[in-house]
Scaffold this active site. Structure first.
Site, PDB file in Angstrom:
ATOM      1  N   GLY A   1      54.923 -11.809 -31.307  1.00 44.51           N
ATOM      2  CA  GLY A   1      55.477 -11.900 -32.663  1.00 44.51           C
ATOM      3  C   GLY A   1      56.915 -11.388 -32.692  1.00 44.51           C
TER       4      GLY A   1
ATOM      5  N   GLY B   1      59.437 -12.342 -35.408  1.00 44.30           N
ATOM      6  CA  GLY B   1      59.088 -12.048 -36.794  1.00 44.30           C
ATOM      7  C   GLY B   1      59.883 -10.887 -37.371  1.00 44.30           C
ATOM      8  N   GLN B   2      59.516 -10.515 -38.597  1.00 44.99           N
ATOM      9  CA  GLN B   2      60.289  -9.495 -39.320  1.00 44.99           C
ATOM     10  C   GLN B   2      60.343  -8.173 -38.549  1.00 44.99           C
ATOM     11  OE1 GLN B   2      58.516  -7.888 -42.868  1.00 44.99           O
ATOM     12  NE2 GLN B   2      60.451  -7.138 -43.684  1.00 44.99           N
TER      13      GLN B   2
ATOM     14  N   ARG C   1      58.671 -19.167 -32.257  1.00 46.37           N
ATOM     15  CA  ARG C   1      59.927 -19.803 -32.662  1.00 46.37           C
ATOM     16  C   ARG C   1      60.992 -19.413 -31.651  1.00 46.37           C
ATOM     17  NH1 ARG C   1      58.774 -17.790 -38.236  1.00 46.37           N
ATOM     18  NH2 ARG C   1      59.664 -15.849 -37.503  1.00 46.37           N
TER      19      ARG C   1
ATOM     20  N   ASP D   1      51.976 -18.900 -27.925  1.00 43.96           N
ATOM     21  CA  ASP D   1      51.017 -18.866 -29.029  1.00 43.96           C
ATOM     22  C   ASP D   1      49.871 -17.961 -28.556  1.00 43.96           C
ATOM     23  OD1 ASP D   1      48.988 -19.255 -30.842  1.00 43.96           O
ATOM     24  OD2 ASP D   1      48.982 -21.445 -30.714  1.00 43.96           O
TER      25      ASP D   1
ATOM     26  N   TYR E   1      43.627 -12.589 -44.624  1.00 42.15           N
ATOM     27  CA  TYR E   1      44.485 -11.671 -43.868  1.00 42.15           C
ATOM     28  C   TYR E   1      43.831 -10.284 -43.787  1.00 42.15           C
ATOM     29  CZ  TYR E   1      48.657  -8.820 -42.871  1.00 42.15           C
ATOM     30  OH  TYR E   1      49.556  -7.934 -42.335  1.00 42.15           O
TER      31      TYR E   1
HETATM   32  N1  SER Z   1      53.424  -7.306 -45.985  1.00 37.76           N
HETATM   33  C1  SER Z   1      52.108  -7.833 -45.742  1.00 37.76           C
HETATM   34  C2  SER Z   1      51.800  -8.956 -46.667  1.00 37.76           C
HETATM   35  O1  SER Z   1      52.308  -8.930 -47.755  1.00 37.76           O
HETATM   36  C3  SER Z   1      51.082  -6.763 -45.901  1.00 37.76           C
HETATM   37  O2  SER Z   1      50.733  -6.276 -44.671  1.00 37.76           O
HETATM   38  O3  SER Z   1      51.044  -9.813 -46.337  1.00 37.76           O
END
Ligand code: SER
Length: 326
Positions: free
Chosen positions: A7, A10-11, A35, A52, A142
């Site tokens: 990842g 990612g952020q 990416r 992946d 999630y």
């Molecule tokens: N920042 C995440 C979300 O909003 C929470 O872990 O899905």
């Protein structure tokens, strides 16, 4: 230690990779993402592989070829995107982690960092100063994947002796790589709109309060937890927080620097998710066990965020956040 960051585009991953490379050497830290690396710094400071994590053979090959000894496993589908495609969220978040745990067991990987989230909590959890030990009954896919991840981590630690550690991150605010597909994304988007001088339509109500953390604290917390002596840790996955504020309070603080900033509130499906998450977190176990102490409050964070984004705008590289939501 040869480290793999999944990842990594990612952020959190994009900044954590650079921090780990600074600390342990560029060649020692392999960045893996699905990416292309967004920044030149990420692309040029060490190895990058396209990956992946749901593909076990591909993950096995990276671990073998780069002789990986520790993993920061950040690859995940977040809460809002997870509701659009729950099947993919399970595949990446659970199958991806399971693949890693199995490979780690076989390859004798020394340490794994696996972030969890405030999304493990749900409507039956106390929402104020949410305790470390409490009801975990999320209503998002999630959240379900993150609870599963915590349980898998416990199991692999107890059964196979893996050293796997995690943090239940709150919303993370940062100026480099925008978050993708989370419920807390409004708290980042608001800054980009303020710096661009564009009115922002916020997808949660003004009085929505969630726990948050600024990126420098987020990076430090991961590294400090991983470096903490094992014997001091009573938990495998810790509650952690820095500050809590409502969407309205954040807008108000931004307005101190950008007086003309305009915002309207038009809640969408993400409001229902936010309403099941804590308003604030009790992270006293993290403070007691490994000395967690956040450095950024609201005023400092807002000032630094606006300065960082203004610099990027002046340099002509302000990333157009959430272009699809405009
Ligand atoms: N920042 C995440 C979300 O909003 C929470 O872990 O899905």
């Amino acid at each position: 230690m040869r480290i793999l960051v999944t990842g990594a585009t990612g952020q959190i991953g994009s900044e954590l990779t650079l921090e780990l490379r600074k600390r342990y050497g560029g060649d020692q830290v392999v960045a893996a993402g699905h990416r292309k690396p967004a920044s030149e710094a990420l692309a040029s400071s060490g190895p990058f592989v396209s990956l992946d994590v749901a593909n076990r053979d591909a993950l096995a090959q990276v671990i073998r070829e780069h002789r990986i000894e520790a993993v920061y496993h950040l690859a995940a589908v977040l809460s809002a995107t997870g509701e659009q495609n729950p099947q993919r969220a399970w595949e990446v978040n659970v199958s991806g982690l399971y693949n890693l745990l199995e490979l780690a067991r076989e390859a004798g990987i020394a340490q794994i960092f696996h972030p969890s989230s405030i999304a493990v909590f749900g409507p039956r959890t106390p929402r104020d100063r949410t305790p470390q030990d409490t009801v975990l009954s999320p209503t998002t896919m999630y959240g379900v994947t993150k609870v599963t991840g915590e349980l898998l981590a416990d199991y692999y630690a107890q059964r196979y002796g893996l050293d796997i550690r995690g943090l239940r991150y709150p919303g993370i605010i940062s100026s480099e790589t925008p978050p993708g597909g989370g419920t807390t994304d409004y708290a980042v988007e608001m800054f980009y709109y303020a710096v661009e001088g564009t009115p922002y339509t916020c997808f949660v109500r003004e009085d929505t309060m969630l726990p948050m953390m600024y990126m420098p604290d987020c990076l430090r917390s991961a590294i400090e937890l991983m470096e903490a002596p094992c014997a001091r840790l009573r938990y495998r996955t810790y509650n952690i927080t820095a500050l809590s504020f409502t969407a309205g309070e954040l807008a108000e603080e931004i307005r101190k620097h950008v007086p003309g900033f305009r915002i309207e509130y038009r809640p969408d499906f993400r409001q229902a998710i936010a309403d099941t998450w804590p308003r604030s977190i009790d992270d006293s176990a993290a403070r007691e066990d490994w000395g967690w102490n956040p450095r950024y409050g609201l005023a400092e964070m807002v000032r630094e965020m606006l300065e960082a984004l203004a610099r990027r705008k002046a340099a002509g590289c302000l990333y157009p956040v959430a272009a699809e939501s405009r």
